[in-house]
Design a protein around this motif. Sequence first.
Motif, PDB file in Angstrom:
ATOM      1  N   GLU A  95       0.807  -1.213   0.000  1.00 52.20           N
ATOM      2  CA  GLU A  95       0.000   0.000   0.000  1.00 52.20           C
ATOM      3  C   GLU A  95       0.844   1.267   0.000  1.00 52.20           C
ATOM      4  O   GLU A  95       0.486   2.243  -0.638  1.00 52.20           O
ATOM      5  CB  GLU A  95      -0.920   0.024   1.236  1.00 52.20           C
ATOM      6  CG  GLU A  95      -2.042  -0.982   1.179  1.00 52.20           C
ATOM      7  CD  GLU A  95      -3.090  -0.603   0.158  1.00 52.20           C
ATOM      8  OE1 GLU A  95      -3.733   0.445   0.320  1.00 52.20           O
ATOM      9  OE2 GLU A  95      -3.264  -1.371  -0.809  1.00 52.20           O
ATOM     10  N   ASN A  96       1.932   1.272   0.785  1.00 52.86           N
ATOM     11  CA  ASN A  96       2.692   2.502   0.944  1.00 52.86           C
ATOM     12  C   ASN A  96       4.126   2.187   1.343  1.00 52.86           C
ATOM     13  O   ASN A  96       4.382   1.174   1.998  1.00 52.86           O
ATOM     14  CB  ASN A  96       2.028   3.378   2.014  1.00 52.86           C
ATOM     15  CG  ASN A  96       2.579   4.788   2.038  1.00 52.86           C
ATOM     16  OD1 ASN A  96       3.151   5.272   1.076  1.00 52.86           O
ATOM     17  ND2 ASN A  96       2.428   5.452   3.162  1.00 52.86           N
ATOM     18  N   VAL A  97       5.034   3.068   0.966  1.00 54.09           N
ATOM     19  CA  VAL A  97       6.439   2.948   1.343  1.00 54.09           C
ATOM     20  C   VAL A  97       6.923   4.316   1.795  1.00 54.09           C
ATOM     21  O   VAL A  97       6.722   5.316   1.085  1.00 54.09           O
ATOM     22  CB  VAL A  97       7.311   2.475   0.157  1.00 54.09           C
ATOM     23  CG1 VAL A  97       8.774   2.413   0.562  1.00 54.09           C
ATOM     24  CG2 VAL A  97       6.850   1.133  -0.363  1.00 54.09           C
ATOM     25  N   LYS A  98       7.539   4.372   2.962  1.00 58.70           N
ATOM     26  CA  LYS A  98       8.174   5.596   3.446  1.00 58.70           C
ATOM     27  C   LYS A  98       9.661   5.308   3.593  1.00 58.70           C
ATOM     28  O   LYS A  98      10.051   4.243   4.066  1.00 58.70           O
ATOM     29  CB  LYS A  98       7.594   6.021   4.793  1.00 58.70           C
ATOM     30  CG  LYS A  98       6.156   6.463   4.709  1.00 58.70           C
ATOM     31  CD  LYS A  98       5.637   6.884   6.064  1.00 58.70           C
ATOM     32  CE  LYS A  98       4.167   7.234   5.961  1.00 58.70           C
ATOM     33  NZ  LYS A  98       3.593   7.516   7.270  1.00 58.70           N
ATOM     34  N   LEU A  99      10.469   6.271   3.204  1.00 63.23           N
ATOM     35  CA  LEU A  99      11.917   6.087   3.185  1.00 63.23           C
ATOM     36  C   LEU A  99      12.581   7.309   3.798  1.00 63.23           C
ATOM     37  O   LEU A  99      12.193   8.446   3.512  1.00 63.23           O
ATOM     38  CB  LEU A  99      12.381   5.921   1.734  1.00 63.23           C
ATOM     39  CG  LEU A  99      13.839   5.620   1.475  1.00 63.23           C
ATOM     40  CD1 LEU A  99      14.176   4.202   1.936  1.00 63.23           C
ATOM     41  CD2 LEU A  99      14.150   5.766  -0.008  1.00 63.23           C
ATOM     42  N   LYS A 100      13.582   7.065   4.637  1.00 63.84           N
ATOM     43  CA  LYS A 100      14.313   8.164   5.266  1.00 63.84           C
ATOM     44  C   LYS A 100      15.799   7.826   5.274  1.00 63.84           C
ATOM     45  O   LYS A 100      16.200   6.772   5.766  1.00 63.84           O
ATOM     46  CB  LYS A 100      13.827   8.373   6.703  1.00 63.84           C
ATOM     47  CG  LYS A 100      14.512   9.514   7.404  1.00 63.84           C
ATOM     48  CD  LYS A 100      14.015   9.665   8.824  1.00 63.84           C
ATOM     49  CE  LYS A 100      14.810  10.754   9.507  1.00 63.84           C
ATOM     50  NZ  LYS A 100      14.673  10.712  10.948  1.00 63.84           N
ATOM     51  N   LYS A 101      16.599   8.733   4.708  1.00 65.60           N
ATOM     52  CA  LYS A 101      18.046   8.522   4.688  1.00 65.60           C
ATOM     53  C   LYS A 101      18.569   8.583   6.118  1.00 65.60           C
ATOM     54  O   LYS A 101      18.212   9.485   6.883  1.00 65.60           O
ATOM     55  CB  LYS A 101      18.728   9.598   3.848  1.00 65.60           C
ATOM     56  CG  LYS A 101      20.235   9.376   3.680  1.00 65.60           C
ATOM     57  CD  LYS A 101      20.920  10.507   2.946  1.00 65.60           C
ATOM     58  CE  LYS A 101      20.566  10.509   1.487  1.00 65.60           C
ATOM     59  NZ  LYS A 101      21.310  11.523   0.731  1.00 65.60           N
ATOM     60  N   SER A 102      19.402   7.615   6.490  1.00 66.42           N
ATOM     61  CA  SER A 102      19.943   7.618   7.848  1.00 66.42           C
ATOM     62  C   SER A 102      21.442   7.893   7.885  1.00 66.42           C
ATOM     63  O   SER A 102      21.927   8.499   8.834  1.00 66.42           O
ATOM     64  CB  SER A 102      19.627   6.310   8.573  1.00 66.42           C
ATOM     65  OG  SER A 102      20.216   5.216   7.924  1.00 66.42           O
ATOM     66  N   LYS A 103      22.192   7.465   6.846  1.00 62.71           N
ATOM     67  CA  LYS A 103      23.639   7.655   6.921  1.00 62.71           C
ATOM     68  C   LYS A 103      24.284   7.494   5.550  1.00 62.71           C
ATOM     69  O   LYS A 103      23.931   6.586   4.795  1.00 62.71           O
ATOM     70  CB  LYS A 103      24.222   6.619   7.885  1.00 62.71           C
ATOM     71  CG  LYS A 103      25.706   6.719   8.117  1.00 62.71           C
ATOM     72  CD  LYS A 103      26.154   5.643   9.086  1.00 62.71           C
ATOM     73  CE  LYS A 103      27.658   5.639   9.238  1.00 62.71           C
ATOM     74  NZ  LYS A 103      28.122   4.486  10.004  1.00 62.71           N
ATOM     75  N   GLU A 104      25.243   8.364   5.254  1.00 60.76           N
ATOM     76  CA  GLU A 104      26.087   8.202   4.076  1.00 60.76           C
ATOM     77  C   GLU A 104      27.399   7.607   4.556  1.00 60.76           C
ATOM     78  O   GLU A 104      28.077   8.181   5.400  1.00 60.76           O
ATOM     79  CB  GLU A 104      26.309   9.534   3.375  1.00 60.76           C
ATOM     80  CG  GLU A 104      25.034  10.058   2.733  1.00 60.76           C
ATOM     81  CD  GLU A 104      25.263  11.278   1.860  1.00 60.76           C
ATOM     82  OE1 GLU A 104      26.387  11.443   1.329  1.00 60.76           O
ATOM     83  OE2 GLU A 104      24.314  12.055   1.697  1.00 60.76           O
ATOM     84  N   ASN A 105      27.735   6.444   4.056  1.00 62.30           N
ATOM     85  CA  ASN A 105      28.919   5.716   4.508  1.00 62.30           C
ATOM     86  C   ASN A 105      30.167   6.127   3.729  1.00 62.30           C
ATOM     87  O   ASN A 105      30.070   6.598   2.601  1.00 62.30           O
ATOM     88  CB  ASN A 105      28.674   4.208   4.371  1.00 62.30           C
ATOM     89  CG  ASN A 105      27.469   3.773   5.158  1.00 62.30           C
ATOM     90  OD1 ASN A 105      27.383   3.990   6.357  1.00 62.30           O
ATOM     91  ND2 ASN A 105      26.502   3.170   4.479  1.00 62.30           N
TER      92      ASN A 105
END
Length: 151
Positions: A95-105
């Motif tokens: 139904e839905n997808v939420k995405l949040k950037k947490s870290k650039e390695n």
Amino acid sequence: MKRIVGLLFLCIMALTLFACGQDQASDKEVLELLKDYKTVQYNIKDPLNPPSGTEIGEKVKGYFREDEYEKQMANRVFQIAPEIAKASNKSIQLENVKLKKSKENKDGTIDYDYTIKLKLYDDQSSEEIEKNGQLTVDGLKITRDWEDRSS
């Protein structure tokens, strides 16, 4: 002469920065990748005749770096949705997808936290389930996908 060399140096630096930036996918591109991948992984229309985990795995193989794909297959991750659909006799739909950037390695990969919302339904009822997970991407290839299986 100094001016020409300086201008040439600036052009090379700008091209280098532009080229390096092309390897990283935008958050929007990663969200689309995740939506497409999770749709293939979870959408089950016919709970009495769901695709096998192997069939789902073959369809999502292109989203993964080879080593992560092998790990997911070994852990039978793609078998989960068909088993849930069969056991509950309900269809499943993303139904839905939420995405949040947490870290650039430092290695150029990017970690994200995500939440997906799944609908389990039949002719009489439906329910929604949220699942949280973490994703690491290298460009537009998944190098790690982990879902909280406790819910």
